[in-house]
Design an enzyme around this catalytic site. Structure first.
Site: not given
Length: 411
Positions: A310, A329
């Site tokens: 992301h 992440c």
């Protein structure tokens, strides 16, 4: 101290540290020095930049050659340890410890052996030190700072063991590589977009910290979420949100995070007992926008760990030397370029201007990849290119220390 104990001690130490004649009339001597240093930094970076992927058949051949070189270095007695007197050395210094630094960089192949061991820290030595720093993922400063000092003092036999271990890792997965894929190398905190055996894009990344590690896995990127909501994982609610709300009752409001109960009804944060774990039973959702933890985009791939790639509003983190800050992440620098690369085979135009326009619109949009792209997250702490330049990274998760090679069980 045996090699395993030394490696354990080194890993713990690193974890605890978590910084011209034709122009003579126009440019002053200090400006010339700066120009030379910048040129050395560029050369150092170019030495490690390569179109070759970190993970490929060619990497395997290159690692074999590097291993043979380091076997010879070890057979010749390795290299001498730098003493504390060398700490802080930089261009312009003229003292005895400079000779020791020359010998050390000659031994590892960063400096050419001319038979001259001057005590002057000249431009040639500056370039060699910057090359060493680039090969080890350190800030390219030309100064023998703390991390450079510690890294210089890793024994040659430890480096050799690292090369052998990573050769095994590469050989474990290289046969599974496809024509087009994304590689996330966790210890390097970097991403490669590869096609036809060539790295088409490289991205600096932020990966999981030691207590919230980025998992090792293989999957396929199948969807792009533009301007996404962020559904806060329960682990982050328990570990972080409750703590932040006790410190600042306006935290959720300031960061546009809303709370919903099981019926989908929005709750007032003041109705939650933040002295307990009550909040874990609710859904926390951050609205799209500049404060959103995922920034403008989320890149999805199926996996049992609920991780993804992301964007991030915290761009400054990409400039840090040690980029292990996430909860598992992976944050991507220049993520718009990676998104455009991923969507390149879609029929709709997703050129870079189109991606940036979608970001700027602020509108929620989900786009499926018409041809999903394989993604591999892996743990390579040593690799080499065809020019013979060998790169190393810190064993941030302790997998080298544990001798871990097969990660299949972690997927």
């Amino acid at each position: 101290m045996n090699r395993l104990n030394w490696l354990a001690s080194w890993s713990n130490t690193m974890r605890a540290m978590c910084g011209v004649a034709a122009l003579g009339a126009l440019i002053s001597m200090p400006q010339l020095a700066i120009a030379d240093e910048e040129s050395n930094s560029v050369a150092a970076q170019q030495a490690i930049n390569s179109s070759e992927p970190i993970l490929s058949y060619e990497t395997s051949y290159n690692l074999i050659a590097a291993t043979q070189r380091y076997e010879q270095i070890v057979a010749n007695g390795g290299w001498e340890e730098m003493t504390r007197g060398a700490y802080g050395l930089q261009k312009g210094d003229d003292r005895g410890h400079v000779r020791a630094l020359r010998r050390r960089l000659i031994a590892s192949g960063d400096l050419e052996d001319t038979g001259r061991l001057s005590s002057e820290f000249d431009d040639e030595l500056d370039g060699a030190l910057r090359r060493f720093q680039a090969r080890h993922g350190l800030q390219i400063t030309g100064i023998l700072d703390q991390e450079t000092y510690l890294t210089l003092n890793i024994p040659a036999d430890v480096k050799l063991a690292q090369l052998r271990l990573n050769l095994e890792r590469v050989n474990q997965v290289v046969g599974e590589l496809s024509n087009r894929y994304i590689l996330v190398n966790i210890p390097a905190a970097s991403i490669e977009a590869v096609e036809n055996g060539v790295v088409e894009r490289r991205h600096t990344a932020i990966v999981g910290r030691i207590d919230r590690q980025t998992p090792i896995l293989t999957s396929k990127v199948h969807q792009i979420n533009f301007n996404p909501y962020w559904h806060v994982p329960k682990s982050i609610i328990r570990r972080d949100i409750i703590k932040y709300m006790n410190q600042d009752p306006n935290y959720l409001t300031d960061f546009r995070i809303k709370i919903y109960d099981a019926n989908g009804d929005e709750l007032d944060p003041r109705s939650v007992d933040w002295s307990t774990d009550e909040a874990v039973q609710y859904l926390f959702r951050q609205e799209p926008g500049g404060e959103n933890s995922m920034g403008h985009v989320k890149i999805n791939f199926h996996n049992p760990h609920a991780v993804y790639l992301h964007d991030t509003p915290q761009k400054s983190l990409f400039g840090q030397n040690r980029r292990f800050h996430s909860s598992g992440c992976v944050r991507v620098e220049n993520v718009d370029e990676l998104v455009s690369w991923l969507l390149r085979e879609n029929e709709t135009d997703w050129s870079l201007p189109a991606v940036d326009a979608a970001f700027d619109s602020g509108e929620r949009l989900d786009v499926n990849l018409e041809k999903p792209v394989p993604i591999i997250t892996t743990y390579i702490t040593a690799w080499a290119n065809r020019e013979g330049v060998v790169s190393f990274r810190t064993d941030i998760y302790g997998f080298d220390e544990a001798g871990r090679v097969d990660f299949a069980s972690a997927q």
